[in-house]
Design a protein around this motif. Structure first.
Motif, PDB file in Angstrom:
ATOM      1  N   GLY A 220      26.170 -17.754 -31.138  1.00  0.00           N
ATOM      2  CA  GLY A 220      27.026 -19.124 -30.447  1.00  0.00           C
ATOM      3  C   GLY A 220      25.894 -20.032 -30.007  1.00  0.00           C
ATOM      4  O   GLY A 220      26.102 -21.217 -30.321  1.00  0.00           O
TER       5      GLY A 220
ATOM      6  N   THR B 167      33.908 -11.549 -31.733  1.00  0.00           N
ATOM      7  CA  THR B 167      32.903 -11.313 -32.847  1.00  0.00           C
ATOM      8  C   THR B 167      31.847 -12.398 -33.302  1.00  0.00           C
ATOM      9  O   THR B 167      32.112 -13.492 -32.441  1.00  0.00           O
ATOM     10  N   ALA B 168      30.907 -12.245 -34.041  1.00  0.00           N
ATOM     11  CA  ALA B 168      29.936 -13.422 -34.288  1.00  0.00           C
ATOM     12  C   ALA B 168      30.600 -14.595 -35.115  1.00  0.00           C
ATOM     13  O   ALA B 168      30.490 -15.408 -34.855  1.00  0.00           O
TER      14      ALA B 168
ATOM     15  N   ASN C 269      16.691 -18.571 -23.287  1.00  0.00           N
ATOM     16  CA  ASN C 269      16.736 -17.158 -24.082  1.00  0.00           C
ATOM     17  C   ASN C 269      15.883 -16.177 -23.378  1.00  0.00           C
ATOM     18  O   ASN C 269      14.638 -16.606 -23.392  1.00  0.00           O
ATOM     19  N   LYS C 270      16.155 -14.904 -23.242  1.00  0.00           N
ATOM     20  CA  LYS C 270      15.286 -13.956 -22.701  1.00  0.00           C
ATOM     21  C   LYS C 270      13.996 -13.539 -23.348  1.00  0.00           C
ATOM     22  O   LYS C 270      12.621 -13.376 -22.864  1.00  0.00           O
TER      23      LYS C 270
ATOM     24  N   LYS D  97      29.921  -7.903 -47.486  1.00  0.00           N
ATOM     25  CA  LYS D  97      29.283  -7.657 -46.153  1.00  0.00           C
ATOM     26  C   LYS D  97      28.078  -8.380 -46.056  1.00  0.00           C
ATOM     27  O   LYS D  97      27.519  -8.956 -45.214  1.00  0.00           O
TER      28      LYS D  97
ATOM     29  N   ALA E 174      18.185 -16.015 -17.489  1.00  0.00           N
ATOM     30  CA  ALA E 174      18.852 -16.620 -16.507  1.00  0.00           C
ATOM     31  C   ALA E 174      19.588 -15.673 -15.779  1.00  0.00           C
ATOM     32  O   ALA E 174      20.123 -14.438 -15.876  1.00  0.00           O
TER      33      ALA E 174
ATOM     34  N   ASP F 135      30.884 -13.688 -26.869  1.00  0.00           N
ATOM     35  CA  ASP F 135      31.449 -12.729 -26.163  1.00  0.00           C
ATOM     36  C   ASP F 135      31.713 -12.905 -24.559  1.00  0.00           C
ATOM     37  O   ASP F 135      32.280 -12.090 -23.901  1.00  0.00           O
TER      38      ASP F 135
ATOM     39  N   GLY G 250      21.745 -16.517 -29.090  1.00  0.00           N
ATOM     40  CA  GLY G 250      22.527 -15.642 -30.011  1.00  0.00           C
ATOM     41  C   GLY G 250      23.065 -16.502 -31.296  1.00  0.00           C
ATOM     42  O   GLY G 250      22.985 -17.641 -31.433  1.00  0.00           O
TER      43      GLY G 250
HETATM   44  P1  FAD Z   1      24.785 -12.614 -28.905  1.00  0.00           P
HETATM   45  O1  FAD Z   1      24.545 -12.850 -30.231  1.00  0.00           O
HETATM   46  O2  FAD Z   1      24.743 -11.168 -28.473  1.00  0.00           O
HETATM   47  O3  FAD Z   1      23.680 -13.128 -28.262  1.00  0.00           O
HETATM   48  C1  FAD Z   1      23.568 -13.282 -26.656  1.00  0.00           C
HETATM   49  C2  FAD Z   1      22.027 -13.845 -26.560  1.00  0.00           C
HETATM   50  O4  FAD Z   1      21.692 -14.066 -25.100  1.00  0.00           O
HETATM   51  C3  FAD Z   1      20.722 -12.945 -27.083  1.00  0.00           C
HETATM   52  O5  FAD Z   1      19.970 -13.731 -27.742  1.00  0.00           O
HETATM   53  C4  FAD Z   1      20.396 -12.270 -25.618  1.00  0.00           C
HETATM   54  O6  FAD Z   1      19.050 -12.115 -25.873  1.00  0.00           O
HETATM   55  C5  FAD Z   1      20.492 -13.592 -24.571  1.00  0.00           C
HETATM   56  N1  FAD Z   1      20.676 -13.252 -23.227  1.00  0.00           N
HETATM   57  C6  FAD Z   1      21.422 -12.354 -22.678  1.00  0.00           C
HETATM   58  N2  FAD Z   1      21.298 -12.265 -21.490  1.00  0.00           N
HETATM   59  C7  FAD Z   1      20.763 -13.353 -21.004  1.00  0.00           C
HETATM   60  C8  FAD Z   1      19.999 -13.666 -19.826  1.00  0.00           C
HETATM   61  N3  FAD Z   1      20.425 -13.381 -18.679  1.00  0.00           N
HETATM   62  N4  FAD Z   1      19.227 -14.543 -19.866  1.00  0.00           N
HETATM   63  C9  FAD Z   1      18.696 -15.219 -20.934  1.00  0.00           C
HETATM   64  N5  FAD Z   1      18.937 -14.880 -22.217  1.00  0.00           N
HETATM   65  C10 FAD Z   1      19.988 -13.607 -22.309  1.00  0.00           C
HETATM   66  N6  FAD Z   1      30.802  -9.554 -35.461  1.00  0.00           N
HETATM   67  C11 FAD Z   1      31.327 -10.037 -36.277  1.00  0.00           C
HETATM   68  O7  FAD Z   1      31.660 -10.889 -36.458  1.00  0.00           O
HETATM   69  N7  FAD Z   1      31.008  -9.203 -37.543  1.00  0.00           N
HETATM   70  C12 FAD Z   1      30.606  -7.836 -37.512  1.00  0.00           C
HETATM   71  O8  FAD Z   1      30.429  -7.304 -38.496  1.00  0.00           O
HETATM   72  C13 FAD Z   1      29.879  -7.487 -36.496  1.00  0.00           C
HETATM   73  N8  FAD Z   1      29.256  -6.095 -36.216  1.00  0.00           N
HETATM   74  C14 FAD Z   1      28.760  -5.850 -34.947  1.00  0.00           C
HETATM   75  C15 FAD Z   1      28.184  -4.767 -35.176  1.00  0.00           C
HETATM   76  C16 FAD Z   1      27.303  -4.082 -33.723  1.00  0.00           C
HETATM   77  C17 FAD Z   1      26.641  -2.947 -34.008  1.00  0.00           C
HETATM   78  C18 FAD Z   1      27.522  -4.945 -32.857  1.00  0.00           C
HETATM   79  C19 FAD Z   1      26.838  -4.428 -31.236  1.00  0.00           C
HETATM   80  C20 FAD Z   1      28.349  -6.146 -32.688  1.00  0.00           C
HETATM   81  C21 FAD Z   1      29.189  -6.586 -33.824  1.00  0.00           C
HETATM   82  N9  FAD Z   1      29.809  -7.682 -33.818  1.00  0.00           N
HETATM   83  C22 FAD Z   1      30.035  -8.168 -35.092  1.00  0.00           C
HETATM   84  C23 FAD Z   1      30.075  -8.473 -32.707  1.00  0.00           C
HETATM   85  C24 FAD Z   1      29.050  -9.608 -32.522  1.00  0.00           C
HETATM   86  O9  FAD Z   1      27.721  -9.133 -32.927  1.00  0.00           O
HETATM   87  C25 FAD Z   1      29.316 -10.550 -31.470  1.00  0.00           C
HETATM   88  O10 FAD Z   1      30.536 -10.814 -31.036  1.00  0.00           O
HETATM   89  C26 FAD Z   1      28.173 -11.699 -31.266  1.00  0.00           C
HETATM   90  O11 FAD Z   1      26.994 -11.390 -31.162  1.00  0.00           O
HETATM   91  C27 FAD Z   1      28.478 -12.625 -29.917  1.00  0.00           C
HETATM   92  O12 FAD Z   1      27.685 -13.381 -30.176  1.00  0.00           O
HETATM   93  P2  FAD Z   1      27.242 -14.203 -28.603  1.00  0.00           P
HETATM   94  O13 FAD Z   1      26.449 -15.687 -29.049  1.00  0.00           O
HETATM   95  O14 FAD Z   1      28.076 -14.252 -27.890  1.00  0.00           O
HETATM   96  O15 FAD Z   1      26.226 -13.296 -28.206  1.00  0.00           O
END
Ligand code: FAD
Length: 405
Positions: free
Chosen positions: A14, A316-317, A37-38, A378, A81, A300, A12
């Motif tokens: 991060g 957040t992203a 990744n999945k 945005k 995972a 997250d 994702g």
């Molecule tokens: P993610 O980007 O969610 O990535 C996680 C990855 O892990 C994915 O590719 C998933 O497939 C993979 N994965 C999960 N479980 C497994 C497993 N068991 N094995 C292998 N792979 C796996 N944040 C902002 O900053 N600005 C915004 O405008 C904003 N808008 C949003 C709108 C929506 C609709 C949503 C739902 C969230 C929004 N957010 C926003 C929050 C933001 O999207 C998250 O905080 C961010 O995606 C977190 O990043 P991450 O790298 O932790 O996880």
């Protein structure tokens, strides 16, 4: 000498930020880098509300991981995972053999938090990934199509649980999408009901009250009914039950219920016995898990305290990407035998919440924005995230260039 092995779980914001920075900072002789990744694609989680409403297609919100990683330095493993054994330093995968690591980065994103509300996990949809987004989009279309056959009015009622960031952004997209659906399925617009139920005393808690007022007024003009200060008690096959007064309840019949009110860390954190609060790890300043000097947790799955208010930053992203950058440079230090790791300091560049493709609210560099300016900002933020990970080629391929809508 054996090369250290860095395993990154999750591609994702991060995870990809970590890997794309690491591949620039380390040579192929310095370390083995493995990304798990999945799926073989990354999806823009921050665009999933658009794919869920149907204003973007699932393909528009994702891209191939192979296009952004340097395969001469990074070994990509498409697998799920299941669990981390932090003592044996191994990751259990669904299909492949266990994966050992010297350093691990857990960046698996969040999971819906239903706070134990009965029926939500069974009868409500959640905006979690490309598959759930596709499911929501197709379910709403099915409800519209079927209404023309059986005339059940509840098919045209959509309940959104939660008026936080995700809920409001989804409502904004619905505001644009529903007139298109009505046209496509020959339905009068006022037959459609969109109800947003929020337990807190305000929509968008924590946002500037003037901007919240702007957002709710705009969405009300797009026919959204807000039930603020109203708790969902249960989700059922027919809709939801909400609290009414002290001891009473009310049933709202709805063909579609979307729960957008809570995120917790990935279940793997709990499953692996890593110290956590609602699946999120309160990380050390250098983003390592407490007591685990070889495990970093970001995005997250992590919890970082905003010292100014002594409360956690909302996930957040923006934070996930900044954490990815820091973890990459800390890992490069460790690989090069240094121990003076840097601490994470969140550089809050602001927040913009879209209200459909053509409007938004936000605070950017301390300045309040609404309307076209906020909507422009945005899209620039969305494009920047693509640029940070995949440079100009990815931005040109997937970016949003209808900037002045
Ligand atoms: P993610 O980007 O969610 O990535 C996680 C990855 O892990 C994915 O590719 C998933 O497939 C993979 N994965 C999960 N479980 C497994 C497993 N068991 N094995 C292998 N792979 C796996 N944040 C902002 O900053 N600005 C915004 O405008 C904003 N808008 C949003 C709108 C929506 C609709 C949503 C739902 C969230 C929004 N957010 C926003 C929050 C933001 O999207 C998250 O905080 C961010 O995606 C977190 O990043 P991450 O790298 O932790 O996880």
């Amino acid at each position: 000498m054996r090369k250290p092995k860095i395993v990154v779980l999750g591609a994702g914001y991060g995870g990809l930020m970590t890997v794309t920075r690491l591949q620039k900072q380390l040579g192929s002789n310095d370390a083995d880098i493995v990304l798990v990744n999945k799926n073989d694609y990354h999806y823009e989680t921050t665009w999933l509300h658009e794919a869920s409403a149907g204003t973007l297609t699932p393909d528009q919100v994702r891209y191939d991981i192979a296009n952004v990683i340097d395969r001469s330095k990074v070994d990509f493993v498409k697998d799920t995972a299941l669990k981390v054994d932090t003592e044996a330093k191994k990751v259990q995968l669904e299909k492949g053999d266990d994966l050992s690591y010297d350093y691990l980065v857990i960046a698996l994103g969040g999971a819906p938090e239903t706070f134990g509300i009965k029926g939500l996990d069974k009868y409500a949809f959640s905006i979690t990934n490309v598959n759930t987004a596709r499911q929501i989009r197709e379910h709403i279309e099915y409800q519209f199509a079927t209404y023309k056959v059986d005339q059940k009015p509840e098919r045209l009622t959509i309940v959104v649980g939660g008026a936080g960031f995700t809920g409001i952004e989804f409502l904004g997209e619905l505001g644009n999408r529903i007139p298109e659906l009505c046209k496509e399925y020959d339905i009068e617009k006022d037959m459609v009901k969109v109800i947003c139920v929020e337990a807190a005393p305000t929509a968008l808690p924590g946002f500037d009250p003037e901007l919240v007022e702007y957002a709710t007024a705009l969405l009300e003009r797009k026919n959204v009914e807000f039930r603020i200060g109203t708790a969902i008690k249960e989700a059922t096959p027919e809709g939801i039950v909400v609290a009414k007064g002290e001891d009473d309840t009310e049933e709202i019949k709805a063909g579609t219920v979307v729960w957008a009110a809570g995120v917790r860390g990935n279940p793997i954190i709990v499953e692996s016995g890593i110290e956590n609060m609602r699946g999120r790890v309160k990380v050390e300043p250098d983003l390592r898990a407490p007591g685990l000097s070889d495990v970093f947790v970001i995005g997250d799955c992590s919890l970082v305290i905003n010292e100014e208010i002594n409360r956690p930053y909302p996930p957040t992203a923006q934070i996930a990407m900044q954490q990815g950058e820091l973890v990459a440079s800390n890992l490069a230090k460790l690989v090069n035998g240094k121990t003076n790791l840097d601490s994470f300091n969140f550089d809050n560049k602001g927040t913009v919440c879209s209200l459909g493709d053509d409007d938004a609210i936000g605070v950017v560099f301390g300045k309040k924005l609404t309307g076209t300016k906020a909507s422009f900002m945005k899209k620039m933020i969305d494009n920047r995230a693509l640029y940070m990970i995949g440079g100009i080629p990815l931005t040109v391929k997937k970016g949003k260039f209808n900037l002045l809508k």
